[in-house]
Design a protein around this motif. Sequence first.
Motif, PDB file in Angstrom:
ATOM      1  N   GLY A 170       0.807  -1.191   0.000  1.00  0.00           N
ATOM      2  CA  GLY A 170       0.000   0.000   0.000  1.00  0.00           C
ATOM      3  C   GLY A 170       0.850   1.255   0.000  1.00  0.00           C
ATOM      4  N   TYR A 171       0.292   2.331  -0.554  1.00  0.00           N
ATOM      5  CA  TYR A 171       0.993   3.612  -0.653  1.00  0.00           C
ATOM      6  C   TYR A 171       0.344   4.669   0.234  1.00  0.00           C
ATOM      7  N   ALA A 192      -3.138  -6.515  -5.750  1.00  0.00           N
ATOM      8  CA  ALA A 192      -1.736  -6.417  -6.173  1.00  0.00           C
ATOM      9  C   ALA A 192      -1.624  -6.461  -7.689  1.00  0.00           C
ATOM     10  N   ILE A 193      -2.378  -7.320  -8.319  1.00  0.00           N
ATOM     11  CA  ILE A 193      -2.318  -7.425  -9.772  1.00  0.00           C
ATOM     12  C   ILE A 193      -2.835  -6.143 -10.414  1.00  0.00           C
ATOM     13  N   GLY A 194      -3.959  -5.641  -9.942  1.00  0.00           N
ATOM     14  CA  GLY A 194      -4.492  -4.401 -10.486  1.00  0.00           C
ATOM     15  C   GLY A 194      -3.549  -3.234 -10.278  1.00  0.00           C
ATOM     16  N   GLN A 195      -2.934  -3.157  -9.096  1.00  0.00           N
ATOM     17  CA  GLN A 195      -2.016  -2.062  -8.806  1.00  0.00           C
ATOM     18  C   GLN A 195      -0.765  -2.158  -9.672  1.00  0.00           C
ATOM     19  N   GLY A 196      -0.265  -3.378  -9.866  1.00  0.00           N
ATOM     20  CA  GLY A 196       0.911  -3.550 -10.712  1.00  0.00           C
ATOM     21  C   GLY A 196       0.653  -3.112 -12.142  1.00  0.00           C
ATOM     22  N   VAL A 197      -0.483  -3.483 -12.677  1.00  0.00           N
ATOM     23  CA  VAL A 197      -0.822  -3.088 -14.046  1.00  0.00           C
ATOM     24  C   VAL A 197      -1.002  -1.571 -14.133  1.00  0.00           C
ATOM     25  N   SER A 198      -1.595  -0.977 -13.108  1.00  0.00           N
ATOM     26  CA  SER A 198      -1.781   0.477 -13.099  1.00  0.00           C
ATOM     27  C   SER A 198      -0.449   1.212 -13.104  1.00  0.00           C
ATOM     28  N   ILE A 199       0.492   0.746 -12.289  1.00  0.00           N
ATOM     29  CA  ILE A 199       1.814   1.376 -12.261  1.00  0.00           C
ATOM     30  C   ILE A 199       2.478   1.279 -13.634  1.00  0.00           C
ATOM     31  N   ALA A 200       2.395   0.094 -14.244  1.00  0.00           N
ATOM     32  CA  ALA A 200       3.070  -0.128 -15.524  1.00  0.00           C
ATOM     33  C   ALA A 200       2.434   0.656 -16.671  1.00  0.00           C
ATOM     34  N   THR A 201       1.116   0.829 -16.640  1.00  0.00           N
ATOM     35  CA  THR A 201       0.428   1.431 -17.779  1.00  0.00           C
ATOM     36  C   THR A 201       0.091   2.904 -17.609  1.00  0.00           C
ATOM     37  N   GLY A 203       1.406   4.798 -14.576  1.00  0.00           N
ATOM     38  CA  GLY A 203       2.329   5.456 -13.662  1.00  0.00           C
ATOM     39  C   GLY A 203       1.667   6.012 -12.431  1.00  0.00           C
ATOM     40  N   THR A 204       0.527   5.442 -12.051  1.00  0.00           N
ATOM     41  CA  THR A 204      -0.184   5.922 -10.865  1.00  0.00           C
ATOM     42  C   THR A 204      -0.702   4.755 -10.033  1.00  0.00           C
ATOM     43  N   VAL A 205      -0.938   5.025  -8.737  1.00  0.00           N
ATOM     44  CA  VAL A 205      -1.627   4.093  -7.855  1.00  0.00           C
ATOM     45  C   VAL A 205      -2.620   4.895  -7.015  1.00  0.00           C
ATOM     46  N   THR A 206      -3.552   4.167  -6.416  1.00  0.00           N
ATOM     47  CA  THR A 206      -4.466   4.779  -5.460  1.00  0.00           C
ATOM     48  C   THR A 206      -3.931   4.531  -4.063  1.00  0.00           C
ATOM     49  N   ALA A 207      -3.674   5.604  -3.314  1.00  0.00           N
ATOM     50  CA  ALA A 207      -3.156   5.466  -1.954  1.00  0.00           C
ATOM     51  C   ALA A 207      -4.183   4.786  -1.063  1.00  0.00           C
ATOM     52  N   GLY A 210      -7.005   6.912  -0.470  1.00  0.00           N
ATOM     53  CA  GLY A 210      -7.862   7.265  -1.590  1.00  0.00           C
ATOM     54  C   GLY A 210      -7.298   8.208  -2.631  1.00  0.00           C
ATOM     55  N   GLU A 211      -6.183   8.883  -2.340  1.00  0.00           N
ATOM     56  CA  GLU A 211      -5.614   9.844  -3.293  1.00  0.00           C
ATOM     57  C   GLU A 211      -4.895   9.106  -4.438  1.00  0.00           C
ATOM     58  N   GLN A 212      -4.833   9.769  -5.598  1.00  0.00           N
ATOM     59  CA  GLN A 212      -4.035   9.259  -6.706  1.00  0.00           C
ATOM     60  C   GLN A 212      -2.582   9.703  -6.522  1.00  0.00           C
ATOM     61  N   VAL A 213      -1.671   8.766  -6.662  1.00  0.00           N
ATOM     62  CA  VAL A 213      -0.253   9.021  -6.429  1.00  0.00           C
ATOM     63  C   VAL A 213       0.533   8.682  -7.688  1.00  0.00           C
TER      64      VAL A 213
END
Length: 250
Positions: A170-171, A192-201, A203-207, A210-213
């Motif tokens: 978590g962030y 974890a899978i959804g977050q990994g794909v989000s980072i790769a595609t 460059g963001t994650v949801t903290a 709730g904030e976008q990072v």
Amino acid sequence: MTTTPLSIDLNADLGEGSPHEEAVMPHVTSANIACGGHAGDAETMRRSLLLTQKYGVAAGAHPGFPDKEGFGRRELHFRPAEVTQFVLEQIEALGAVAAEVGVPLRHVKPHGMLYNMAVKDPELAAAIAQAVARSGILPYFGLAGASSVMLREAEKQGLRPIGEGFADRGYAPDGSLWPRGQAGAVRPEAEAIGQGVSIATTGTVTAVTGEQVKVPARTLCLHGDGAEAAEIATNLRHALEQAGVNVQAP
């Protein structure tokens, strides 16, 4: 007009005694191998290095606090010169075994609390980077994002900084990792899978809050010591490829 295809490295922290290590290894492109600080000895290093050789994975050193009892996850304090010394000793210990089995070391990534403290402590980050520079290994994995001083200090030492994102952690809103022991610190498989794909595609994650990072990562970590490690590695690699991401070592 052509576009540059998406590409990311998928790394795992290994050599830590997990029974899932060989099941994880075929699905990652870089392996961070514990080298005697928080975990590991000459035999575990050798086994992990041989697995990287078997599966064509880039091997790297994963130095941490000399704290096997706490698995390198306790906050400890050393003088900068002491940090430089034990980090260099751990890299060299892995390097000696790697030379024996004919596996080159391709990168360095600090472990656990040493990593987390270095994200915000320039003096500690510089001490680690100095050790890595002395080892002669230039690629260096450190937390991606504006809150991290790791990559800045690495660049000062002439290293090749590579921003890292985390699929299964978590962030916090400032881009640091959410503290272990608190709710949301470790992501279950589906997240974890959804977050990994989000980072790769994107460059963001949801903290966790709730904030976008923004996480401008070039390498993506999953932890190799969890009960779901092999399943997450398999499914995350598949999900990344399905999303059109080229998964390769930096």
